[in-house]
Design a protein around this motif. Structure first.
Motif, PDB file in Angstrom:
ATOM      1  N   UNK A  95       0.838  -1.203   0.000  1.00  0.00           N
ATOM      2  CA  UNK A  95       0.000   0.000   0.000  1.00  0.00           C
ATOM      3  C   UNK A  95       0.871   1.252   0.000  1.00  0.00           C
ATOM      4  N   UNK A  96       1.921   1.256   0.795  1.00  0.00           N
ATOM      5  CA  UNK A  96       2.829   2.415   0.844  1.00  0.00           C
ATOM      6  C   UNK A  96       3.384   2.705  -0.555  1.00  0.00           C
ATOM      7  N   UNK A  97       3.818   1.674  -1.257  1.00  0.00           N
ATOM      8  CA  UNK A  97       4.422   1.872  -2.570  1.00  0.00           C
ATOM      9  C   UNK A  97       3.402   2.171  -3.656  1.00  0.00           C
ATOM     10  N   UNK A  98       2.239   1.573  -3.582  1.00  0.00           N
ATOM     11  CA  UNK A  98       1.214   1.862  -4.574  1.00  0.00           C
ATOM     12  C   UNK A  98       0.723   3.302  -4.409  1.00  0.00           C
ATOM     13  N   UNK A  99       0.685   3.787  -3.183  1.00  0.00           N
ATOM     14  CA  UNK A  99       0.314   5.186  -2.953  1.00  0.00           C
ATOM     15  C   UNK A  99       1.386   6.139  -3.491  1.00  0.00           C
ATOM     16  N   UNK A 100       2.654   5.753  -3.353  1.00  0.00           N
ATOM     17  CA  UNK A 100       3.737   6.559  -3.931  1.00  0.00           C
ATOM     18  C   UNK A 100       3.592   6.608  -5.453  1.00  0.00           C
ATOM     19  N   UNK A 101       3.316   5.457  -6.049  1.00  0.00           N
ATOM     20  CA  UNK A 101       3.147   5.391  -7.508  1.00  0.00           C
ATOM     21  C   UNK A 101       1.987   6.270  -7.950  1.00  0.00           C
ATOM     22  N   UNK A 102       0.905   6.192  -7.223  1.00  0.00           N
ATOM     23  CA  UNK A 102      -0.278   6.987  -7.567  1.00  0.00           C
ATOM     24  C   UNK A 102       0.012   8.481  -7.447  1.00  0.00           C
ATOM     25  N   UNK A 103       0.724   8.872  -6.401  1.00  0.00           N
ATOM     26  CA  UNK A 103       1.060  10.288  -6.205  1.00  0.00           C
ATOM     27  C   UNK A 103       1.937  10.804  -7.343  1.00  0.00           C
ATOM     28  N   UNK A 104       2.905  10.016  -7.761  1.00  0.00           N
ATOM     29  CA  UNK A 104       3.793  10.433  -8.853  1.00  0.00           C
ATOM     30  C   UNK A 104       3.037  10.525 -10.165  1.00  0.00           C
TER      31      UNK A 104
END
Length: 117
Positions: A95-104
Motif C-alpha cells: 500500500x505504501x508503494x502503490x500510494x507513492x506510484x499513484x502520487x507520482x
C-alpha cells in the motif's frame, strides 16, 4: 537497453536479470544516468517477479535506493515494488508503494497500477 527490452518481450527473464546487473555496473557513463537507472531498475524488478523472486526484486530495489535515493523513483518502479510486496503478502508495504506510484502519476494511473490496487 533496447536489447534488454527485446529480451524481456521474448520472456528471457533470467538473461535480462544478468544483462541489467551488468548495465547498472556501467551506468556512470550514461548521459541521463537517473532516467536509465529508473528504466533498468523497473525492468529488473519486473523480471525478478516474473521468475518468482519477489524478495530479490525488493532487495535489489532497496540496495539501489540506498545508493541513489529518491532520484530513481518512478510510478512504474513503485508499482512494480508494490506488486512484489503483494507477492510476499506484505500488504502494508504494498500500500505504501502503490500510494507513492499513484502520487507520482498525478492521477493518471496505469492499468498495472490500477490492477495492483
Amino acid at each position: 537497453m533496447d536489447h534488454a527490452k527485446e529480451m524481456k518481450a521474448s520472456e528471457l527473464y533470467d538473461e535480462v536479470v544478468v544483462l541489467i546487473n551488468y548495465l547498472i555496473e556501467k551506468i556512470d557513463s550514461a548521459n541521463d544516468k537517473y532516467l536509465v537507472l529508473r528504466t533498468l531498475i523497473t525492468m529488473q524488478t519486473s523480471c525478478l517477479r516474473l521468475i518468482n523472486q519477489p524478495e530479490k526484486a525488493i532487495e535489489f530495489y532497496n540496495e539501489l535506493y540506498g545508493i541513489y535515493g529518491g532520484s530513481i523513483g518512478s510510478s512504474a518502479l513503485y508499482t512494480s515494488i508494490a506488486a512484489a510486496y503483494c507477492d510476499i503478502d506484505d500488504i502494508d508495504s504494498a500500500v505504501k508503494n502503490v500510494n507513492r506510484a499513484h502520487a507520482i502519476s498525478k492521477g493518471n494511473s496505469s492499468l498495472e497500477l490500477i490492477s495492483v490496487y
